[in-house]
Design a protein around this motif. Sequence first.
Motif, mmCIF file in Angstrom:
data_model
loop_
_atom_site.group_PDB
_atom_site.id
_atom_site.type_symbol
_atom_site.label_atom_id
_atom_site.label_comp_id
_atom_site.label_asym_id
_atom_site.label_seq_id
_atom_site.Cartn_x
_atom_site.Cartn_y
_atom_site.Cartn_z
ATOM 1 N N LYS A 85 0.774 -1.316 -0.034
ATOM 2 C CA LYS A 85 -0.124 0.012 -0.169
ATOM 3 C C LYS A 85 1.109 1.248 -0.079
ATOM 4 O O LYS A 85 0.466 2.233 -0.672
ATOM 5 C CB LYS A 85 -0.815 0.048 1.068
ATOM 6 N N GLY A 86 1.887 1.192 0.832
ATOM 7 C CA GLY A 86 3.022 2.403 0.841
ATOM 8 C C GLY A 86 3.549 2.844 -0.387
ATOM 9 O O GLY A 86 3.695 3.838 -0.676
ATOM 10 N N CYS A 87 3.795 1.605 -1.141
ATOM 11 C CA CYS A 87 4.410 2.033 -2.350
ATOM 12 C C CYS A 87 3.234 2.553 -3.629
ATOM 13 O O CYS A 87 3.767 3.548 -4.163
ATOM 14 C CB CYS A 87 4.877 0.411 -3.338
ATOM 15 N N PHE A 88 2.132 1.877 -3.599
ATOM 16 C CA PHE A 88 1.012 2.494 -4.307
ATOM 17 C C PHE A 88 1.051 4.127 -3.965
ATOM 18 O O PHE A 88 0.887 5.061 -4.883
ATOM 19 C CB PHE A 88 -0.206 1.823 -4.224
ATOM 20 N N PHE A 89 0.832 4.122 -2.595
ATOM 21 C CA PHE A 89 0.584 5.743 -2.133
ATOM 22 C C PHE A 89 1.638 6.537 -2.622
ATOM 23 O O PHE A 89 1.249 7.626 -3.030
ATOM 24 C CB PHE A 89 0.426 5.494 -0.536
ATOM 25 N N ILE A 90 2.918 6.084 -2.351
ATOM 26 C CA ILE A 90 4.002 7.012 -2.711
ATOM 27 C C ILE A 90 3.984 7.345 -4.278
ATOM 28 O O ILE A 90 4.272 8.298 -4.509
ATOM 29 C CB ILE A 90 5.337 6.705 -2.066
ATOM 30 N N ILE A 127 8.320 -3.234 -6.733
ATOM 31 C CA ILE A 127 6.963 -2.725 -6.862
ATOM 32 C C ILE A 127 7.149 -1.342 -7.670
ATOM 33 O O ILE A 127 6.373 -1.065 -8.378
ATOM 34 C CB ILE A 127 6.270 -2.619 -5.523
ATOM 35 N N LEU A 128 8.053 -0.296 -7.226
ATOM 36 C CA LEU A 128 8.073 0.916 -7.875
ATOM 37 C C LEU A 128 8.727 0.774 -9.235
ATOM 38 O O LEU A 128 8.235 1.402 -10.010
ATOM 39 C CB LEU A 128 8.943 1.570 -7.157
ATOM 40 N N LYS A 129 9.642 -0.187 -9.346
ATOM 41 C CA LYS A 129 10.060 -0.390 -10.663
ATOM 42 C C LYS A 129 8.793 -0.966 -11.698
ATOM 43 O O LYS A 129 8.887 -0.420 -12.734
ATOM 44 C CB LYS A 129 10.880 -1.748 -10.708
ATOM 45 N N ALA A 130 8.123 -1.983 -11.092
ATOM 46 C CA ALA A 130 7.218 -2.369 -11.876
ATOM 47 C C ALA A 130 5.949 -1.225 -12.308
ATOM 48 O O ALA A 130 5.517 -1.103 -13.534
ATOM 49 C CB ALA A 130 6.270 -3.702 -11.242
ATOM 50 N N LEU A 131 5.796 -0.368 -11.359
ATOM 51 C CA LEU A 131 4.540 0.653 -11.536
ATOM 52 C C LEU A 131 5.625 1.701 -12.699
ATOM 53 O O LEU A 131 4.584 2.097 -13.499
ATOM 54 C CB LEU A 131 4.265 1.564 -10.317
#
Length: 355
Positions: A85-90, A127-131
């Motif tokens: 959730k934190g990764c999505f949020f940021i 996760i951030l790489k994937a987004l």
Amino acid sequence: MGFEDIFKHKPQIKESANARVNLIGEHTDYTGGYVMPTLLNFKNTVELSKNDEKKFVVFSQYFNEKKVFNDFIKSKNSDWSDYIKGCFFIFFDENKKIKLEHFNMYIKSTIPLGRGISSSSALCVSILKALNTYFNTQINEKHLAILAKKVENEYIGISSGIMDQMVSSIGRYEKAFFLDCLNLKYELINFPSNWKFCLIDSEVQRNLRSSSYNDRFNELKIAEKELDVEYLGGVDLNKFDSDKISDPTVIKRARHVVSENNRVLKAKECLLKDDINQFGKLMIESHNSYSKDFEASTADVDEIVKRSFQCGALGARLTGGGFGGFTVSLIEKEKFSDWYKKINKYYPKEKIFEV
Ligand code: GLA
């Protein structure tokens, strides 16, 4: 069970990020100093696809658990999905122009958790790489590391520094990652051919949240205030004026950081000059300082370090945030099998990992 078993279609994106072992330089990152980690073979992999039902569905292979959510509110009891959730949020906060989309996500990891080799950073970076790939946002590796750090600091609430995210995002195998944490300039340095690093798991599960990590952070910030410096990283070892610090415990914590920075710089020189003996000595000094001044070691860990040295390692130390987890040893390649045979009498092969 893989992505397709859970979601019944193929993932659109797959990205991964590796764990790291810090060779020297502990708690010197958030105090504006130097660190020298290297990447490990353990990695975290994230697969994702768009979810058209306005839900985030995340499956963790490690926890063998699926979570479904449609907001980014943190759980009350520190759940693993908080990191997601934190990764999505940021990510969405950083990219306000992007319209919110929902995802199916599958996470698998070969990283032993809670052992000081940055499993959480590898998770956030992947996760951030994937987004970043999905939305084609063109965030560069350094900025990606900064965002992953934000997840830990601003969403999860751990005062950690930038070392783990930087090396996980930018580091390369078989190269030391020397990082100046103040300006984020880094150098990738080859290891001399006769050097070998090996990890031994102390099996003491550590959890940055419940450990004394944030306490140490706060003590070091007190030291910076009393010394009237922005960062301890800028304090010369010879000019370290402990009289200015009122609390004896804080003096010890600061002494560790100031002396550790000095050791990282010396260790870098050793690497460049192929001085394996001196590098080993610096690792031992680093461990003693981490154990005695920083009080971040445990009896089990101290014993591993001592035994590894007695079995022929040139240096050994506790790696990572402290309070248990992995130790790292430096062994000359020709002596490796002899060291392994001896140390294996104390620790089973499942606990020993060659880097
Ligand atoms: C953890 C943190 C890092 C660093 C180390 C200690 O791994 O995430 O930022 O502070 O501890 O060196």
